[in-house]
Scaffold this motif. Structure first.
Motif, PDB file in Angstrom:
ATOM      1  N   ALA A  31       0.856  -1.180   0.000  1.00 14.61           N
ATOM      2  CA  ALA A  31       0.000   0.000   0.000  1.00 14.61           C
ATOM      3  C   ALA A  31       0.897   1.236   0.000  1.00 14.61           C
ATOM      4  N   VAL A  32       0.637   2.151  -0.915  1.00 11.82           N
ATOM      5  CA  VAL A  32       1.499   3.310  -1.116  1.00 11.82           C
ATOM      6  C   VAL A  32       0.704   4.584  -0.856  1.00 11.82           C
ATOM      7  N   GLN A  33       1.368   5.546  -0.245  1.00 12.30           N
ATOM      8  CA  GLN A  33       0.779   6.861  -0.031  1.00 12.30           C
ATOM      9  C   GLN A  33       1.686   7.947  -0.623  1.00 12.30           C
ATOM     10  N   GLU A  34       1.081   9.077  -0.880  1.00 13.58           N
ATOM     11  CA  GLU A  34       1.755  10.227  -1.504  1.00 13.58           C
ATOM     12  C   GLU A  34       2.421   9.839  -2.826  1.00 13.58           C
ATOM     13  N   THR A  35       1.618   9.255  -3.706  1.00 15.55           N
ATOM     14  CA  THR A  35       2.133   8.968  -5.043  1.00 15.55           C
ATOM     15  C   THR A  35       2.416  10.250  -5.818  1.00 15.55           C
ATOM     16  N   GLU A  39      -3.197   8.998 -12.191  1.00 18.47           N
ATOM     17  CA  GLU A  39      -3.011   7.585 -12.538  1.00 18.47           C
ATOM     18  C   GLU A  39      -2.255   7.418 -13.856  1.00 18.47           C
ATOM     19  N   ASP A  40      -2.549   8.284 -14.842  1.00 20.89           N
ATOM     20  CA  ASP A  40      -1.903   8.148 -16.147  1.00 20.89           C
ATOM     21  C   ASP A  40      -0.440   8.571 -16.127  1.00 20.89           C
ATOM     22  N   GLN A  41       0.028   9.172 -15.019  1.00 19.48           N
ATOM     23  CA  GLN A  41       1.419   9.600 -14.908  1.00 19.48           C
ATOM     24  C   GLN A  41       2.294   8.597 -14.165  1.00 19.48           C
ATOM     25  N   GLY A  58      -5.292   9.353  -8.084  1.00 20.49           N
ATOM     26  CA  GLY A  58      -4.547  10.593  -7.907  1.00 20.49           C
ATOM     27  C   GLY A  58      -5.141  11.639  -8.820  1.00 20.49           C
ATOM     28  N   TYR A  59      -5.299  12.855  -8.304  1.00 20.81           N
ATOM     29  CA  TYR A  59      -5.948  13.901  -9.091  1.00 20.81           C
ATOM     30  C   TYR A  59      -4.982  14.990  -9.550  1.00 20.81           C
ATOM     31  N   ASN A  60      -3.854  15.098  -8.889  1.00 22.30           N
ATOM     32  CA  ASN A  60      -2.884  16.138  -9.222  1.00 22.30           C
ATOM     33  C   ASN A  60      -1.546  15.763  -8.592  1.00 22.30           C
TER      34      ASN A  60
END
Length: 263
Positions: A31-35, A39-41, A58-60
């Motif tokens: 489980a990962v946080q602060e990606t 998503e496409d990046q 992810g939105y930004n």
């Protein structure tokens, strides 16, 4: 099954470390946080070539959570019921994603920081935790793990000097009460019994060689439902991933937390 959680502080910047970590420890679910990306990046080709599936939101360039699994990802849920947003008007943030992985419901959580006690973000944090608790009560009857960066140090020994935090977030009574409410509902901090010492931190600021001086905090947790907790056979914090002298490239300011499950 081996499950881990890690605030990577930018998946794009740390992808080489993440891939090496998964292989070195033979992690089944991360489980990962602060990606910090849409998503496409996200750089997923290497993970996919290693046999992992990925569910992410992810939105930004802020926040962002993901689940990386080689034991399947089913029934993906972005956010939990009644999850609040932040701002005026409230805007949804990428702070929670859940999925069924190898028979376990995994939630990757990035709890709001809170900033300052008198900041609107602090009230948002407490509301976010209260809504999460309500949602989590419905999951406690099945194998469930609430994992991630909780941005709370529930014990005085979870910070290097409690006196320095007397006017800060992360250690206030309302935050600690919100964290302990999950324990009251039957969730278990499954990692603490396996830590070698009270100062087994998971986060060290980049400021003034905090890692080298072990002036850290324990704010990353795996809270398991009763049936999940009963299967835990071991756990550890991989401090090497925070060490600037170890690994590939610069480290995150957090270390991964790893939990092993038996039958």
């Amino acid at each position: 099954m081996r499950i881990a959680t890690w605030n990577v502080n930018s998946l794009r910047s740390r992808i080489d470390r993440v891939e090496a970590f998964l292989q070195r420890h033979e992690v089944d679910v991360l489980a990962v946080q602060e990606t910090k990306a849409r998503e496409d990046q996200l750089p997923l080709m290497g993970l996919q070539s290693l046999g992992y599936d990925v569910a992410a939101v992810g939105y930004n360039q802020w926040n962002g959570v993901a689940i990386i699994s080689r034991v399947g990802i089913d029934d993906v849920q972005v956010g939990f019921d009644e999850m609040p947003g932040f701002g005026v008007p409230p805007v949804a943030e990428a702070r929670a994603i859940g999925a069924l992985c190898g028979g376990v419901r995994i939630w990757s959580l990035y709890v709001p920081n809170g900033r300052k006690v008198d900041d609107p973000h602090y009230a948002y944090k407490l509301d976010w935790l209260a809504r999460l608790r309500t949602a989590a009560q419905a999951w406690s009857g099945e194998p469930t793990a609430l994992v991630g960066d909780w941005n709370i140090a529930p014990l005085d020994t979870d910070v290097f000097d409690i006196a320095q935090f007397k006017n800060s977030t992360h250690v206030t009574e309302p935050e600690r009460a919100a964290f302990n409410a999950f324990l009251d509902d039957g969730y278990v901090d499954v990692v603490r019994p396996h830590l070698p010492e009270p100062t087994s931190y998971t986060y060290w600021d980049y400021y003034r060689q905090r890692f080298e001086r072990n002036r850290g905090m324990r704010i990353d947790f795996v809270l398991g439902s009763p049936s999940f907790a009963s299967c835990v056979t071991g756990a550890f914090v991989d401090r090497d991933e925070r060490d600037p002298a170890q690994g590939i490239g610069s480290p995150s300011d957090h270390a991964p937390v790893v939990v092993d499950l038996g039958n």
